[in-house]
Design a protein around this motif. Structure first.
Motif, PDB file in Angstrom:
ATOM      1  N   ARG A  12       0.836  -1.210   0.000  1.00  0.00           N
ATOM      2  CA  ARG A  12       0.000   0.000   0.000  1.00  0.00           C
ATOM      3  C   ARG A  12       0.864   1.251   0.000  1.00  0.00           C
ATOM      4  NH1 ARG A  12      -2.670  -3.350   3.670  1.00  0.00           N
ATOM      5  NH2 ARG A  12      -1.959  -2.148   5.450  1.00  0.00           N
ATOM      6  N   ASP A  13       1.927   1.247   0.772  1.00  0.00           N
ATOM      7  CA  ASP A  13       2.816   2.407   0.816  1.00  0.00           C
ATOM      8  C   ASP A  13       3.558   2.587  -0.503  1.00  0.00           C
ATOM      9  OD1 ASP A  13       1.987   3.060   3.358  1.00  0.00           O
ATOM     10  OD2 ASP A  13       3.677   2.089   4.357  1.00  0.00           O
ATOM     11  N   GLU A  14       3.876   1.484  -1.168  1.00  0.00           N
ATOM     12  CA  GLU A  14       4.510   1.590  -2.490  1.00  0.00           C
ATOM     13  C   GLU A  14       3.525   2.121  -3.522  1.00  0.00           C
ATOM     14  OE1 GLU A  14       6.411  -2.148  -3.383  1.00  0.00           O
ATOM     15  OE2 GLU A  14       8.128  -1.648  -2.102  1.00  0.00           O
ATOM     16  N   LEU A  15       2.260   1.701  -3.441  1.00  0.00           N
ATOM     17  CA  LEU A  15       1.251   2.270  -4.338  1.00  0.00           C
ATOM     18  C   LEU A  15       1.161   3.775  -4.121  1.00  0.00           C
ATOM     19  CD1 LEU A  15      -1.706  -0.276  -4.105  1.00  0.00           C
ATOM     20  CD2 LEU A  15       0.023  -0.104  -5.887  1.00  0.00           C
ATOM     21  N   LEU A  34       2.124  -0.010 -12.408  1.00  0.00           N
ATOM     22  CA  LEU A  34       2.524  -1.229 -11.699  1.00  0.00           C
ATOM     23  C   LEU A  34       2.896  -2.339 -12.682  1.00  0.00           C
ATOM     24  CD1 LEU A  34      -0.126  -1.130  -8.867  1.00  0.00           C
ATOM     25  CD2 LEU A  34       2.281  -0.440  -8.743  1.00  0.00           C
ATOM     26  N   SER A  35       2.179  -2.402 -13.784  1.00  0.00           N
ATOM     27  CA  SER A  35       2.522  -3.375 -14.831  1.00  0.00           C
ATOM     28  C   SER A  35       3.892  -3.081 -15.417  1.00  0.00           C
ATOM     29  CB  SER A  35       1.462  -3.372 -15.935  1.00  0.00           C
ATOM     30  OG  SER A  35       0.231  -3.842 -15.437  1.00  0.00           O
ATOM     31  N   GLU A  36       4.195  -1.797 -15.626  1.00  0.00           N
ATOM     32  CA  GLU A  36       5.516  -1.405 -16.132  1.00  0.00           C
ATOM     33  C   GLU A  36       6.622  -1.794 -15.150  1.00  0.00           C
ATOM     34  OE1 GLU A  36       6.527  -0.260 -19.014  1.00  0.00           O
ATOM     35  OE2 GLU A  36       4.561   0.117 -19.906  1.00  0.00           O
ATOM     36  N   LEU A  37       6.362  -1.592 -13.860  1.00  0.00           N
ATOM     37  CA  LEU A  37       7.356  -1.981 -12.851  1.00  0.00           C
ATOM     38  C   LEU A  37       7.583  -3.488 -12.862  1.00  0.00           C
ATOM     39  CD1 LEU A  37       6.469   0.281  -9.798  1.00  0.00           C
ATOM     40  CD2 LEU A  37       8.515   0.392 -11.240  1.00  0.00           C
ATOM     41  N   ALA A  52      -6.619  -5.945  -6.342  1.00  0.00           N
ATOM     42  CA  ALA A  52      -6.833  -6.182  -4.904  1.00  0.00           C
ATOM     43  C   ALA A  52      -5.992  -5.229  -4.066  1.00  0.00           C
ATOM     44  CB  ALA A  52      -6.499  -7.641  -4.559  1.00  0.00           C
ATOM     45  N   ALA A  53      -4.759  -4.996  -4.476  1.00  0.00           N
ATOM     46  CA  ALA A  53      -3.885  -4.084  -3.731  1.00  0.00           C
ATOM     47  C   ALA A  53      -4.432  -2.654  -3.773  1.00  0.00           C
ATOM     48  CB  ALA A  53      -2.467  -4.126  -4.284  1.00  0.00           C
ATOM     49  N   ILE A  54      -4.908  -2.224  -4.930  1.00  0.00           N
ATOM     50  CA  ILE A  54      -5.496  -0.877  -5.046  1.00  0.00           C
ATOM     51  C   ILE A  54      -6.756  -0.785  -4.195  1.00  0.00           C
ATOM     52  CG2 ILE A  54      -6.564   0.798  -6.608  1.00  0.00           C
ATOM     53  CD1 ILE A  54      -4.608  -0.237  -8.800  1.00  0.00           C
ATOM     54  N   ASP A  55      -7.618  -1.807  -4.285  1.00  0.00           N
ATOM     55  CA  ASP A  55      -8.848  -1.810  -3.479  1.00  0.00           C
ATOM     56  C   ASP A  55      -8.536  -1.700  -1.994  1.00  0.00           C
ATOM     57  OD1 ASP A  55     -10.417  -2.040  -5.761  1.00  0.00           O
ATOM     58  OD2 ASP A  55     -10.745  -4.210  -5.522  1.00  0.00           O
ATOM     59  N   PHE A  93       2.321   5.978   4.044  1.00  0.00           N
ATOM     60  CA  PHE A  93       3.702   6.426   4.199  1.00  0.00           C
ATOM     61  C   PHE A  93       4.352   6.152   2.847  1.00  0.00           C
ATOM     62  CE2 PHE A  93       2.380   5.379   8.492  1.00  0.00           C
ATOM     63  CZ  PHE A  93       2.754   6.523   9.172  1.00  0.00           C
ATOM     64  N   PRO A  94       4.163   7.090   1.879  1.00  0.00           N
ATOM     65  CA  PRO A  94       4.605   6.831   0.503  1.00  0.00           C
ATOM     66  C   PRO A  94       6.068   6.408   0.420  1.00  0.00           C
ATOM     67  CG  PRO A  94       3.338   8.852   0.619  1.00  0.00           C
ATOM     68  CD  PRO A  94       3.599   8.423   2.032  1.00  0.00           C
ATOM     69  N   THR A  95       6.275   5.289  -0.251  1.00  0.00           N
ATOM     70  CA  THR A  95       7.597   4.713  -0.450  1.00  0.00           C
ATOM     71  C   THR A  95       7.722   4.345  -1.920  1.00  0.00           C
ATOM     72  OG1 THR A  95       7.476   3.749   1.764  1.00  0.00           O
ATOM     73  CG2 THR A  95       9.138   2.846   0.277  1.00  0.00           C
ATOM     74  N   LEU A  96       8.793   4.779  -2.551  1.00  0.00           N
ATOM     75  CA  LEU A  96       8.976   4.419  -3.955  1.00  0.00           C
ATOM     76  C   LEU A  96       9.476   2.989  -4.070  1.00  0.00           C
ATOM     77  CD1 LEU A  96      10.595   7.464  -5.775  1.00  0.00           C
ATOM     78  CD2 LEU A  96       8.319   6.520  -6.072  1.00  0.00           C
ATOM     79  N   PRO A  97       8.762   2.159  -4.846  1.00  0.00           N
ATOM     80  CA  PRO A  97       9.275   0.817  -5.087  1.00  0.00           C
ATOM     81  C   PRO A  97      10.506   0.885  -5.999  1.00  0.00           C
ATOM     82  CG  PRO A  97       7.192   1.150  -6.246  1.00  0.00           C
ATOM     83  CD  PRO A  97       7.475   2.399  -5.461  1.00  0.00           C
TER      84      PRO A  97
END
Length: 174
Positions: A12-15, A34-37, A52-55, A93-97
Motif C-alpha cells: 500500500r505504501d509503495e502504491l 505497476l505493470s511497467e514496474l 486487490a492491492a489498489i482496493d 507512508f509513501p515509499t517508492l518501489p
C-alpha cells in the motif's frame, strides 16, 4: 505484485509512492504503472493482485478518491471506476518501489497537483459516510479501522475529525 502475493502495508505504501510521484493518477494509470514496474523486474503481472492491492489501499485510506475540483493537470477523470483519480491518503507512508523513479520517463503523464484542502474535505465526507454505514451495519471491524483512520486524518490535514471519532468510539466501546 506477482502471483500469490497478498497486498501488504508495504504494498500500500509503495502504491502511494507511485501516486505521489505524479501528484495523482487514475486507477487505470496506476495499474499501468505497476505493470511497467513488473515488466522491468521481469515478473509476471497479476491484474487481480494489482486490483486487490489498489482496493485495499483505498479501503484503508492509503489512497483516496480525489474529487475533480481538487485536481490540477491533464488527465481523464470521468466517473468510471478505471478513471477515478486517486491521491495519497492519510494512512499512507509513501515509499517508492525499486525502479519507480523511471516511471515518469516511461509513462506519458503530465505534471499534476492535488489541492490538499479540497481533498481533505472529501476524505472527511467519505469518513463520515463510511462511519454511518459501519454503525448502521454493525460492522465492528470496519469501525476499528475507521477509528484508526481518524487519527491519521487529523495528523494529515487541518480538519476536525473529533465528532466522527467520538461517534465511532462510542459504538466501539459499547
Amino acid at each position: 505484485m506477482a502471483d500469490g502475493i497478498e497486498p501488504s502495508v508495504a504494498a500500500r505504501d509503495e502504491l502511494a509512492g507511485v501516486v505521489d510521484l505524479f501528484g495523482w493518477l487514475t486507477r487505470a494509470e496506476l495499474s499501468r504503472a505497476l505493470s511497467e514496474l513488473a515488466f522491468k523486474r521481469r515478473a509476471e503481472v497479476d491484474e487481480a493482485a494489482i486490483d486487490a492491492a489498489i482496493d485495499l489501499a483505498v479501503a484503508e485510506y492509503a489512497l483516496v478518491p480525489a474529487p475533480g475540483d481538487a485536481l490540477s493537470g491533464d488527465g481523464e477523470t470521468d466517473h468510471t471506476a478505471e478513471s477515478t483519480a486517486l491521491a495519497v491518503g492519510p494512512a499512507a507512508f509513501p515509499t517508492l518501489p525499486e525502479g519507480a523513479e523511471d516511471l515518469p520517463h516511461i509513462l506519458d503523464i503530465p505534471d499534476r497537483e492535488v489541492d490538499r484542502v479540497r481533498l481533505a474535505d472529501a476524505v472527511l465526507d467519505r469518513l463520515r459516510e463510511e462511519a454511518v454505514e459501519a454503525i448502521d451495519g454493525g460492522d465492528s471491524d470496519r469501525l476499528e479501522t475507521l477509528a484508526d483512520v481518524t487519527y491519521d486524518v487529523e495528523a494529515w490535514a487541518p480538519v476536525d475529525v473529533d465528532p466522527v471519532r467520538t461517534r465511532i468510539l462510542a459504538v466501539v466501546d459499547e
